[in-house]
Design a protein around this motif. Structure first.
Motif, PDB file in Angstrom:
ATOM      1  N   TYR A   1      -1.624  -9.297   7.251  1.00 58.88           N
ATOM      2  CA  TYR A   1      -0.165  -9.645   8.476  1.00 58.88           C
ATOM      3  C   TYR A   1       1.086  -9.340   7.062  1.00 58.88           C
ATOM      4  O   TYR A   1       1.962  -8.467   7.625  1.00 58.88           O
ATOM      5  N   GLN A   2       0.996 -10.160   6.108  1.00 60.93           N
ATOM      6  CA  GLN A   2       2.042  -9.548   5.042  1.00 60.93           C
ATOM      7  C   GLN A   2       2.109  -8.650   4.652  1.00 60.93           C
ATOM      8  O   GLN A   2       3.483  -7.597   4.498  1.00 60.93           O
ATOM      9  N   GLU A   3       1.008  -7.542   4.537  1.00 63.24           N
ATOM     10  CA  GLU A   3       0.707  -5.988   3.883  1.00 63.24           C
ATOM     11  C   GLU A   3       1.539  -5.665   5.241  1.00 63.24           C
ATOM     12  O   GLU A   3       1.580  -4.706   4.708  1.00 63.24           O
ATOM     13  N   LEU A   4       1.118  -5.625   5.871  1.00 59.59           N
ATOM     14  CA  LEU A   4       1.725  -4.923   7.098  1.00 59.59           C
ATOM     15  C   LEU A   4       2.764  -4.415   7.484  1.00 59.59           C
ATOM     16  O   LEU A   4       4.146  -3.988   8.048  1.00 59.59           O
ATOM     17  N   ALA A   5       3.494  -5.922   7.490  1.00 57.84           N
ATOM     18  CA  ALA A   5       4.820  -5.972   7.354  1.00 57.84           C
ATOM     19  C   ALA A   5       5.789  -5.437   6.096  1.00 57.84           C
ATOM     20  O   ALA A   5       7.132  -5.073   6.877  1.00 57.84           O
ATOM     21  N   GLN A   6       5.103  -5.409   5.059  1.00 58.95           N
ATOM     22  CA  GLN A   6       5.587  -5.217   4.172  1.00 58.95           C
ATOM     23  C   GLN A   6       5.370  -3.649   4.252  1.00 58.95           C
ATOM     24  O   GLN A   6       6.674  -2.504   4.094  1.00 58.95           O
TER      25      GLN A   6
ATOM     26  N   GLY B   1      -5.559   1.302   9.479  1.00 56.27           N
ATOM     27  CA  GLY B   1      -5.136   2.987   9.319  1.00 56.27           C
ATOM     28  C   GLY B   1      -4.183   3.296  10.119  1.00 56.27           C
ATOM     29  O   GLY B   1      -3.490   4.530  10.089  1.00 56.27           O
ATOM     30  N   GLY B   2      -4.667   3.138  11.391  1.00 56.53           N
ATOM     31  CA  GLY B   2      -3.789   3.549  12.071  1.00 56.53           C
ATOM     32  C   GLY B   2      -2.225   3.420  12.412  1.00 56.53           C
ATOM     33  O   GLY B   2      -1.728   4.315  13.011  1.00 56.53           O
ATOM     34  N   PHE B   3      -1.808   2.557  11.304  1.00 53.26           N
ATOM     35  CA  PHE B   3      -0.218   2.220  11.429  1.00 53.26           C
ATOM     36  C   PHE B   3      -0.102   3.650   9.966  1.00 53.26           C
ATOM     37  O   PHE B   3       1.110   3.774  10.059  1.00 53.26           O
ATOM     38  N   GLU B   4      -0.697   3.025   9.127  1.00 47.06           N
ATOM     39  CA  GLU B   4      -0.670   3.153   7.523  1.00 47.06           C
ATOM     40  C   GLU B   4      -0.428   5.205   7.970  1.00 47.06           C
ATOM     41  O   GLU B   4       0.317   5.562   7.217  1.00 47.06           O
ATOM     42  N   VAL B   5      -0.978   5.721   8.666  1.00 45.06           N
ATOM     43  CA  VAL B   5      -1.129   7.100   8.668  1.00 45.06           C
ATOM     44  C   VAL B   5       0.438   7.630   9.751  1.00 45.06           C
ATOM     45  O   VAL B   5       0.955   8.107   9.870  1.00 45.06           O
TER      46      VAL B   5
END
Length: 452
Positions: free
Chosen positions: A40-45, A401-405
């Motif tokens: 979750y820290q990675e997603l927030a970053q 991945g769904g957020f990264e794209v």
């Protein structure tokens, strides 16, 4: 005098594994990291690197129906956002907390201190909790009625606001040389007494960087809309058509205006769950992969909860038309935020039961769109420019991945069109949303007394 062009607000709505109900079964999802804080820290970053306004966390106070078949638990949001704030610098965080089961003093302390630790990046998603079993988890014999929950919610917000205002700006001195730690003339007891709640105060935490957290709300019933118009500074909402979103947008903004509020300070943020591909066909094929992993027993439980009805559809043919005759014409069901939305889908599209379950599987009634990055950007721009949204809650079907794209392919298009920021212009969540910092309600009274 020129004014800056209106800009989108974008939030990342994190749900364990992603928003599609079968995401945890798909090989693209990082299901093994669902309880790993670094995930979750990675997603927030990533969201911060894309200059998103905030990361949002829902919450529930009981085990969800169907936990046998799906990721039906919630991350405890206040604990988590403190961990995420430590790993980021500017992005905001919105935590859900219930006015039905918290008490104002406890929640005021938790969120005020979190706002201090994050340097002013906290929002509070105000909910009344519709899950009936939550009442039993908190020692109540039965779940309070919709009207009773909203009556308590009004008192709760008034009480917690007085607690957050109880320390005026400037009350915290902290000056070793003078020996003065606090100006007690600027610290006030909350002194709130209502039918449901009473709080003496004052809060034992100095006023936070934002004055108080940003107020967020998600109710769509009549009571929910009135509540939002009175208090909310950002509103999460679910719509399946542009016309429905436009009607909601107009209605809430007008209600806020009638209460003497600036409608620009009430941000309307519909949810969007995008499947993104290099072609529309590729995106739709990806969506079908997820839909094929749906487990009907779980989906039917979800549908039952969304309708708020004791209707068991497990014996109904999934490939037959949805049995609309089994749904009673009961206006009281409008209290359930998804009831009318589901009913409108059935009447408008006349789906089979399986088709309806697949439509709702993507994001529990929020808009699901499969398309190219340009098509996703077109949808967002249309809703933004045609009076349906001030921004979007991005609800990735799977994570990460769904957020990264989305950040890699869609955000640059929005920037090219002048719709979204290149950089943060401030450091607090209020800055990101363009919201004023409220003055303590006790400050004018003290100023008048001093002048007298």
């Amino acid at each position: 005098m020129s004014t800056a062009p209106r800009q989108l607000n974008l939030n990342l709505f994190i749900y364990p594994n992603g928003h599609h109900e079968a995401a945890w079964r798909h090989p693209l999802a990082a299901h093994q990291r669902v309880l790993d804080v670094s995930f979750y820290q990675e997603l927030a970053q990533q969201a911060e690197a894309a200059k998103f306004d905030a990361v949002f966390f829902a919450d529930g106070l009981g085990i969800g129906d169907g936990v046998r078949y799906a990721s039906r638990f919630h991350l405890e949001p206040i604990t988590l956002i403190n961990a995420l704030a430590a790993a980021t610098q500017k992005i905001g965080f919105i935590a859900t907390a219930s006015t039905t089961f918290y008490d104002p003093y406890t929640l005021a302390r938790l969120l005020a201190f979190t706002d201090h630790l994050s340097h002013g990046r906290v929002g509070w998603n105000i909910v009344t909790s519709s899950l009936k079993r939550a009442a039993q988890n908190y020692g109540l014999a039965e779940h309070p009625s919709h009207a009773a929950r909203y009556a308590r919610a009004h008192e709760f917000v008034e009480a917690i606001g007085r607690l957050w205002d109880s320390w005026e700006d400037g009350a915290f001195i902290n000056d070793p040389a003078s020996g003065l730690f606090a100006d007690t003339d600027r610290i006030h007891p909350a002194q709130f007494s209502g039918e449901h709640l009473s709080v003496a105060g004052a809060l034992n935490v100095p006023r936070s960087p934002q004055g108080r957290p940003v107020y967020v709300q998600a109710g769509s019933s009549e009571a929910g809309r009135d509540f939002a118009a009175q208090y909310a500074e950002a509103i999460f909402t679910a719509h399946q058509t542009l016309e429905s979103a436009q009607a909601f947008y107009r209605d809430v903004k007008e209600r806020a205006t009638q209460r003497g509020r600036n409608p620009a300070h009430v941000k309307i943020l519909p949810g969007l769950s995008p499947f993104i591909g290099s072609t529309e066909a590729e995106a739709k094929a990806l969506q079908r992969e997820f839909d094929e992993l749906i487990q009907p027993d779980f989906s039917l439980l979800q549908l039952k909860n969304q309708l708020g009805l004791d209707v068991d559809l497990r014996g109904h043919d999934l490939d037959a038309p949805f049995p609309l005759h089994l749904i009673p014409d009961n206006p009281d069901q409008a209290e359930h935020s998804r009831f009318q939305l589901v009913l409108d889908i059935v009447k408008r599209e006349q789906p089979t039961l399986r088709q309806l379950l697949q439509k709702l599987a993507g994001a529990r009634g929020h808009f699901v769109l499969a398309g190219t990055p340009e098509q996703i950007a077109d949808h967002i721009q249309t809703w933004f420019e045609q009076g349906a949204a001030d921004g979007i809650n991005v609800m990735p079907p799977w994570l990460p991945g769904g957020f990264e794209v989305f950040t890699r392919e869609v955000v640059p298009i929005l920037r090219q069109r002048g719709l979204f920021r290149e950089e943060y212009s401030g450091s607090t969540l209020r800055d990101h949303f363009g919201l004023p910092r409220p003055e303590s309600q006790f400050a004018p009274a003290l100023a008048q007394a001093q002048a007298a």
